[in-house]
Design an enzyme around this catalytic site. Structure first.
Site, mmCIF file in Angstrom:
data_model
loop_
_atom_site.group_PDB
_atom_site.id
_atom_site.type_symbol
_atom_site.label_atom_id
_atom_site.label_comp_id
_atom_site.label_asym_id
_atom_site.label_seq_id
_atom_site.Cartn_x
_atom_site.Cartn_y
_atom_site.Cartn_z
ATOM 1 N N GLY A 540 0.837 -1.192 0.000
ATOM 2 C CA GLY A 540 0.000 0.000 0.000
ATOM 3 C C GLY A 540 0.869 1.238 0.000
ATOM 4 O O GLY A 540 2.071 1.169 0.237
ATOM 5 N N GLU A 541 0.209 2.368 -0.260
ATOM 6 C CA GLU A 541 0.988 3.598 -0.402
ATOM 7 C C GLU A 541 0.149 4.767 0.058
ATOM 8 O O GLU A 541 -1.061 4.779 -0.115
ATOM 9 C CB GLU A 541 1.334 3.786 -1.871
ATOM 10 N N GLY A 542 0.791 5.727 0.666
ATOM 11 C CA GLY A 542 0.072 6.923 1.092
ATOM 12 C C GLY A 542 0.938 8.142 0.917
ATOM 13 O O GLY A 542 2.037 8.064 0.355
ATOM 14 N N GLN A 543 0.431 9.249 1.435
ATOM 15 C CA GLN A 543 1.124 10.525 1.234
ATOM 16 C C GLN A 543 2.495 10.523 1.902
ATOM 17 O O GLN A 543 3.440 11.119 1.421
ATOM 18 C CB GLN A 543 0.246 11.607 1.838
ATOM 19 N N PHE A 544 2.586 9.841 3.062
ATOM 20 C CA PHE A 544 3.828 9.925 3.822
ATOM 21 C C PHE A 544 4.686 8.678 3.734
ATOM 22 O O PHE A 544 5.697 8.585 4.407
ATOM 23 C CB PHE A 544 3.515 10.225 5.283
ATOM 24 N N GLU A 546 5.027 4.204 2.502
ATOM 25 C CA GLU A 546 4.513 3.001 1.847
ATOM 26 C C GLU A 546 4.564 1.827 2.816
ATOM 27 O O GLU A 546 5.349 1.838 3.764
ATOM 28 C CB GLU A 546 5.396 2.663 0.647
ATOM 29 N N VAL A 547 3.754 0.819 2.538
ATOM 30 C CA VAL A 547 3.841 -0.436 3.289
ATOM 31 C C VAL A 547 4.289 -1.515 2.306
ATOM 32 O O VAL A 547 3.725 -1.650 1.230
ATOM 33 C CB VAL A 547 2.481 -0.823 3.907
ATOM 34 N N ASP A 682 -10.776 5.584 14.184
ATOM 35 C CA ASP A 682 -10.993 5.271 12.766
ATOM 36 C C ASP A 682 -11.269 3.784 12.580
ATOM 37 O O ASP A 682 -10.724 3.149 11.681
ATOM 38 C CB ASP A 682 -9.781 5.717 11.946
#
Ligand code: ADE
Length: 827
Positions: A540-544, A546-547, A682
């Site tokens: 996975g990937e996000g703004q800050f 990655e996994v 969340d």
């Protein structure tokens, strides 16, 4: 406008794949769409010649990027651009440092390297194998160079090359268009030679393939099948000059592959996609023994480390012995979801030859809708800064930008109005709540109001105080004037630690653990040698950050006795590694460390376990257990409820008792968090992970925000809120407590029993969801509840409804929820 859209849709349907001749749009260095933080370099001479000044036609700073010192022949200094998405690159424009007449430096030549994942870098070479590209001859003229072959990458490095020791400076623009296919590699048998006397000589190999030849003849790369060059009817003719016959095709001879009668190819994508179709451009020169494939069967895999699903899609073509034209064959893929495809193409004749393969998957916008046809420069152009097509392109860009800005302003005004509506309605009831929706710190805030004369503290402690403290003011027992006139801090203040997951702005209340500064001794997880983490797959990937899925060499020994790792029978230990991007903000870095600190203190079978960390150097990493079945949302949305039909057709299924067991596990994990006064903030199926034995663990890796961005409500482009899972008091008052986690648990239960096939309140827009929150507050029977899912036993829906009680005290505690769900399992 409508006509324009219709026309563009028709052409895109007819074209369907990238046409390098038209894919030549400036990618945003010059106009600033590429942000400063996405341009980096191996070094810079001064602050004022840093990488952010490497923008074509701009004169900021000292006028260009210049690597430090004199560049030597053997040096490999680079300027790196992160385009954020996979991009099809066709052209590069470079310029030297003009600096309003003061500059003297430019790069006479350069090389390119590129990467699709930021890890594996590949050198670019032209079709003749040359890597060096001719650059500038002076400081001001732009030199455009066509890329043949084109590049498919997210990251690009420009590496200036010099014969003699010299100072070089560069300004750059890249041209291309987004690579919507998302294909990051294909593997196939290497193409073959066609030999006389039976056939004319032709070499049908993949000469620009950028992967390796290790595990399969072609493995882990892209090449001629994705270069946008469509082969001609006569495969001996080529589009490129100075190349050999058969150059445009990858081709195989039937009897050379054993007796199997097919060619097997695997395609890997950047993420899971919903495939509509695959288009294969195939030769059909039957007079020379070449035909399109007779049939194709494709299997699908939801994740890279998973089994191929049993059910294949098979498609038979209509063979054609009359028309020798090469053609696109469209294979329907029936919206199957996959991260990888394996397809077997069956021979219809002696030879089978493909020149292009492309994939259409859900949500891809046709290029024509994303980019307007601004004329892009040609490689032969060497301009002195004025270029009519570019000017026209810029003008059109500016006009469109203005339209977008006006639209955004109107939209913002509309959002502000909607958000103000709920509190205004509350005002009607003489209660004041102020929304700070249009400020930087999103959500709604209770303004501090001086205590009114005669109003002594209630003396009932913070729970009963009317807005007297952060902890659970019971608004229902307050008189209107008192109730929200609170000194309660905004939830992003004081004792709240912000955890950003990978993508940022995830917020949790963790009173017990609040610290101002965090040191290594606060982190109880051990430091693992990062070189023992071997990258396998991006999860996975996000703004800050990655996994990644990694193999962790020697981890069981490192963790020693009592290690929580499952027995792997000598097979490598797989772990999930969340990594903060090297260029993350200081805030993100602190949040990451705080998340590590919190996770290192959690110990429960239904909470994801932190195994170790790599924080002694950058990039910061946290290593957790790997959950083979990914997140619960994805897991359930791909399954049907168990029945004779699912049995007979081998459709992946879950039973009602599996669902109940999942709910029990989540409630157990939440019971544990609640016992620590830990508020998750969340909880949702997207933040629960599933292992191969269907154990569920609560996590929040934040990248769900990328994958599930529609679940979050973004205000002013900054904060994101999972409003469909949030209790009314969290939305209106910014109050997050265990009781608001209970509300979210109710929504999570609802997701589970709808098998995640639908978003909560799917018929309401985000604004309507917020308005509905106002109805919950007013409690006049006008609030809309989620419906009872058909699969859900009535007693379970009753439990959900209690989770959504307006009064916090009417909501069940996790202890009770857990007990009652366990009773359901036994019944
Ligand atoms: N995605 C994010 N974290 C994960 C994990 N621990 N296991 C599997 N997939 C993940």
């Amino acid at each position: 406008m409508l006509l324009f859209l219709l026309l563009t849709l028709q052409t895109s349907a007819a074209v369907g794949q990238i046409d390098p001749g038209h894919c030549r749009f400036p990618l945003g260095l010059e106009d600033g769409r590429v942000k400063d933080e996405d341009i980096s370099a191996s070094s810079k001479w001064y602050q004022t010649t840093g990488p952010q000044f490497a923008r074509l036609n701009r004169e900021d700073g000292d006028g260009a990027w210049c690597p430090e010192g004199q560049l030597e022949r053997s040096d490999s200094q680079y300027l790196q651009v992160d385009l954020k998405v996979l991009t099809f690159l066709t052209l590069v424009g470079t310029q030297g440092r003009y600096a309003r007449g003061l500059g003297k430096e430019f790069a006479r030549a350069y090389r390119l390297s590129y990467s699709r994942d930021g890890e594996t870098w590949k050198p670019w070479k032209n079709r003749q194998g040359n890597a060096v590209i001719e650059g500038n001859k002076n400081t001001y003229a732009i030199v455009y160079k066509e890329l043949h072959p084109s590049i498919i990458a997210r990251y690009v490095r420009l590496i200036p090359v010099t014969e003699h020791s010299s100072t070089v400076c560069m300004r750059v623009e890249l041209y291309g268009c987004p690579w919507h296919d998302g294909l990051i590699s294909y593997s196939a048998p290497e193409g073959q030679l066609m030999m006389p006397p039976a056939y004319p000589p032709a070499s049908l190999n993949d000469s620009i393939y950028d992967g390796t030849h290790e595990r399969r003849p072609l493995f882990g790369g892209l090449g001629q099948l994705t270069d946008g060059v469509v082969g001609q009817d006569d495969f001996l003719l080529t589009h490129e000059k100075q190349v050999w016959s058969g150059y445009d095709y990858l081709g195989w001879r039937n009897d050379s592959l054993g007796t199997q009668g097919y060619v097997e190819m695997e395609f890997v994508f950047d993420r899971q996609r919903n495939f509509t179709s695959m288009k294969v451009h195939s030769n059909n020169l039957f007079t020379r023994g070449v035909k399109i494939f007779s049939s194709v069967s494709c299997w699908f895999k939801p994740r890279l480390i998973a089994n191929w699903e049993l059910e294949a899609v098979t498609f038979r073509t209509v063979l054609d012995d009359r028309n020798p034209s090469a053609r696109y064959v469209t294979v329907p893929l029936y919206q199957r979801t996959a991260k990888a495809l394996r397809c077997r193409f069956y021979f219809a004749d002696v030879w089978m030859m493909f020149s292009e393969v492309s994939f259409q998957s859900g949500g891809n916008l046709p290029l024509s809708l994303l980019y307007f046809p601004a004329a892009a420069p040609s490689a032969n152009d060497t301009t002195e800064g004025t270029n009519t097509p570019i000017l026209i392109g810029c003008l059109v860009t500016i006009i469109l930008l203005l339209v977008v800005i006006i639209f955004l302003i109107l939209w913002c005004q509309c959002v502000c109005k909607v958000l103000e509506k709920a509190p205004r309605q509350i005002l009607d009831e003489e209660v004041t709540i102020r929304l700070s929706s249009c400020s930087d710190t999103i959500i709604m805030q209770t303004p501090p109001v001086p205590p009114r004369a005669g109003h002594a503290p209630t003396g009932r402690g913070p729970r009963a105080a009317c807005g007297g403290g952060y902890a659970e003011p019971d608004v229902t027992q307050c008189t209107p004037h008192q109730s929200f006139h609170s000194n309660a801090p905004h939830y992003a203040e004081t004792d709240i630690i912000r955890l950003q997951g990978v993508t940022g702005s995830n917020m949790y209340a963790v009173p017990a653990l609040t610290v101002d500064s965090l040191t290594r001794k606060d982190i109880s997880a051990a430091e693992f040698p990062r070189q023992q983490l071997i990258f396998r797959e991006k999860l996975g990937e996000g703004q800050f950050g990655e996994v990644h899925l990694c193999e962790a060499e020697g981890l069981p020994e490192f963790l020693g006795e009592g290690s929580p790792l499952p027995d792997r029978d000598g097979r490598p230990v797989l772990v999930a590694v969340k990594q903060l991007r090297a260029d993350a903000t200081l805030q993100a870095r602190n949040d990451f460390l705080k998340e590590i600190k919190i996770m290192s203190r959690l110990d429960d079978p239904n909470i994801i376990r932190l195994l170790c960390v790599c924080v002694s150097s950058d990039p910061l990493c946290m290593v957790t257990e790997y959950m083979e079945n990914g997140d619960l949302n994805m897991f359930l949305s791909q399954r049907e409820i168990e029945s004779t039909l699912t049995h007979a057709n081998s459709i992946p299924s879950v039973s009602l008792s599996d669902l109940l067991h999942m709910a029990v596990q989540i409630s157990s994990g939440m019971k544990y968090l609640a016992s620590l006064n830990f508020v998750h903030r969340d909880l949702a199926t997207r933040n629960c992970l599933v292992d191969r034995r269907l154990t569920i663990k609560i996590a929040d890796f934040g990248m769900s925000r990328n994958l599930y961005s529609s679940d979050y409500y973004r205000i002013q482009g900054r904060a994101v809120l999972p409003i469909r899972w949030m209790a009314w008091e969290s939305i209106l008052l910014g109050k997050f407590t265990t009781a608001s986690d209970v509300w979210a648990f109710g929504v999570t239960l609802w997701e589970i029993f709808t098998l995640c096939k639908e978003q909560p309140y799917s018929l309401l827009s985000d604004e309507q969801v917020i308005e509905n929150t106002g109805e919950f507050f007013r409690n006049q029977g006008r609030q809309i509840f989620l419906y009872s899912p058909p699969l859900c036993p009535p007693s379970l829906f009753d439990l959900m409804m209690r989770c959504w009680s307006r009064n916090i005290t009417d909501r069940p505690a996790f202890d009770g929820i857990h007990q009652s769900l366990r009773r359901h399992v036994r019944e």
